[in-house]
Design a protein around this motif. Structure first.
Motif, PDB file in Angstrom:
ATOM      1  N   ASN A 337       0.812  -1.221   0.000  1.00  0.00           N
ATOM      2  CA  ASN A 337       0.000   0.000   0.000  1.00  0.00           C
ATOM      3  C   ASN A 337       0.841   1.265   0.000  1.00  0.00           C
ATOM      4  O   ASN A 337       0.411   2.296  -0.522  1.00  0.00           O
ATOM      5  CB  ASN A 337      -0.968  -0.006   1.187  1.00  0.00           C
ATOM      6  N   ILE A 346      -4.005   4.700  -5.072  1.00  0.00           N
ATOM      7  CA  ILE A 346      -5.009   4.669  -4.009  1.00  0.00           C
ATOM      8  C   ILE A 346      -4.755   5.853  -3.086  1.00  0.00           C
ATOM      9  O   ILE A 346      -3.608   6.288  -2.926  1.00  0.00           O
ATOM     10  CB  ILE A 346      -4.950   3.318  -3.234  1.00  0.00           C
ATOM     11  N   SER A 347      -5.807   6.394  -2.499  1.00  0.00           N
ATOM     12  CA  SER A 347      -5.615   7.537  -1.592  1.00  0.00           C
ATOM     13  C   SER A 347      -5.060   7.048  -0.254  1.00  0.00           C
ATOM     14  O   SER A 347      -5.298   5.898   0.136  1.00  0.00           O
ATOM     15  CB  SER A 347      -6.938   8.263  -1.367  1.00  0.00           C
ATOM     16  N   ALA A 350      -7.947   5.774   1.980  1.00  0.00           N
ATOM     17  CA  ALA A 350      -8.503   4.477   1.574  1.00  0.00           C
ATOM     18  C   ALA A 350      -7.545   3.346   1.927  1.00  0.00           C
ATOM     19  O   ALA A 350      -7.964   2.278   2.374  1.00  0.00           O
ATOM     20  CB  ALA A 350      -8.801   4.486   0.075  1.00  0.00           C
ATOM     21  N   GLN A 353      -7.765   2.666   5.683  1.00  0.00           N
ATOM     22  CA  GLN A 353      -9.000   1.935   6.005  1.00  0.00           C
ATOM     23  C   GLN A 353      -8.897   0.458   5.618  1.00  0.00           C
ATOM     24  O   GLN A 353      -9.339  -0.423   6.348  1.00  0.00           O
ATOM     25  CB  GLN A 353     -10.197   2.585   5.291  1.00  0.00           C
ATOM     26  N   LEU A 354      -8.266   0.223   4.470  1.00  0.00           N
ATOM     27  CA  LEU A 354      -8.089  -1.160   3.993  1.00  0.00           C
ATOM     28  C   LEU A 354      -7.228  -1.956   4.974  1.00  0.00           C
ATOM     29  O   LEU A 354      -7.545  -3.104   5.313  1.00  0.00           O
ATOM     30  CB  LEU A 354      -7.449  -1.122   2.604  1.00  0.00           C
TER      31      LEU A 354
END
Length: 361
Positions: A337, A346-347, A350, A353-354
């Motif tokens: 990530n 991806i932000s 986000a 949260q993932l």
């Protein structure tokens, strides 16, 4: 053409008499055996309760360890020492670098031992942001206090995690109290949020200042002034005496701008010269006056209870954070990530949260 003469290097080692063995093999074996043999938790506990500084140092090293295998042993030592703790007064000392904290603490600590106190100094030392090594200069600067049999100095690297160091310092306080030290001094790094962390684990917060260095305006900042129970203008000697007196007047005026403390205590301002050991006794009189007040009106016990609750919550927060980052699946996902966030795939929110969703599965 004449051949150039080659001179032998001055660094060349010539054959000579073989040097004798300066280290005995038996001594080496004894040291190695001693290092291999780690004391049990019970041996450390017994040593601390007998006032053994070596056992105290080993135990603090244990609680500072990031090795998960040491956690249970460290907790066993702490829990056994808890019934013998909480019998000291805890004093936090802060000030910007260069204000003379180490010189002050040595003069103050030496005065306290001279009147029959047992003093432990827990100093959170700055760590290098490059090598992550600690400067650990306090023992070097406090030459006299470190030799005092009734004093104990323990520097600890601040590292990257202020919360982690604060928790370890809190646990170190418990061990020092169980070891018989009745006055615990906590010195902060003097930069940023470390003051807030230390304020949450001490009974009395002392702010060190110097006059004539543009420090007066910094001292009027609301946060640090509200935390201070006393302001001491250090280096009030030589040409600085007049400046120190003026700074004292200015700080006294500034203190009137703030609301009264819930403890009922009115913060005091005084001057001293740690180098010349002048004014140290009057600082102890101020601190003694504070403790007489807060112990008589019940604030002392109330604050200790609130601090215990605060540190329970902080320990939960710190433990969750450490557990999260050491989770095997999270470690792998985190790297993936990180790259995805850097590549704008991806932000950051986000991605966070993932990761959290995966962790709490």
């Amino acid at each position: 053409m004449s051949q150039k003469k080659i001179h032998p290097s001055a660094l060349k080692e010539n054959d000579g008499i073989e040097q004798p063995e300066i280290i005995s093999a038996q001594v080496v074996a004894t040291i190695q055996q001693f290092r291999r043999k780690q004391p049990t938790a019970q041996e450390l506990i017994d040593g601390i309760l007998k006032g053994d500084k070596t056992a105290l140092s080993r135990s603090i090293t244990l609680i500072e360890s990031t090795n998960p295998e040491h956690l249970d042993k460290a907790n066993e030592v702490i829990n056994a020492c808890l019934p013998f703790a909480n019998k000291s007064i805890r004093i936090g000392i802060t000030g910007v670098p260069g204000v003379g904290k180490s010189t002050f603490i040595e003069a103050f600590g030496s005065y306290l031992t001279s009147i029959g106190k047992k003093v432990a100094v827990l100093a959170v030392d700055p760590s290098s942001s490059i090598s992550h090594g600690s400067i650990l200069g306090d023992k070097t600067r406090m030459e006299e206090l470190v030799k005092d049999p009734n004093a104990y100095i323990r520097p600890s690297a601040s590292g990257d995690s202020l919360g982690g160091v604060a928790r370890k310092t809190r646990e170190s306080i418990i061990l020092c109290e169980a070891c018989g030290f009745d006055t615990i001094i906590i010195e902060t790094v003097g930069v940023g949020q470390s003051e807030t962390a230390v304020h949450s684990m001490v009974d009395f917060f002392l702010l060190l200042k110097i006059a004539g260095a543009g420090d007066e305006l910094q001292g009027i900042k609301r946060g640090i002034m509200e935390m201070a129970d006393a302001i001491v203008i250090n280096k009030a000697d030589g040409d600085n005496i007049a400046k120190a007196k003026l700074a004292k007047t200015e700080f006294n005026r500034a203190l009137h701008l703030f609301p009264a403390k819930t403890s009922g205590w009115i913060p005091k301002v005084t001057t001293c010269s740690a180098f010349e050991k002048q004014g140290i006794d009057s600082i102890w009189e101020i601190i003694s006056g504070y403790f007489q007040l807060v112990q008589s009106n019940g604030y002392f016990e109330q604050k200790r209870r609130e601090q215990n609750q605060y540190w329970m919550l902080e320990t939960i927060n710190e433990s969750l954070k450490v557990n999260f980052y050491h989770h095997p699946e999270i470690e792998k996902l985190l790297e993936e990530n990180k790259k995805a966030v850097q590549n704008n795939e991806i932000s950051p929110f986000a991605a966070a949260q993932l990761l959290l969703k995966q962790y709490f599965k």
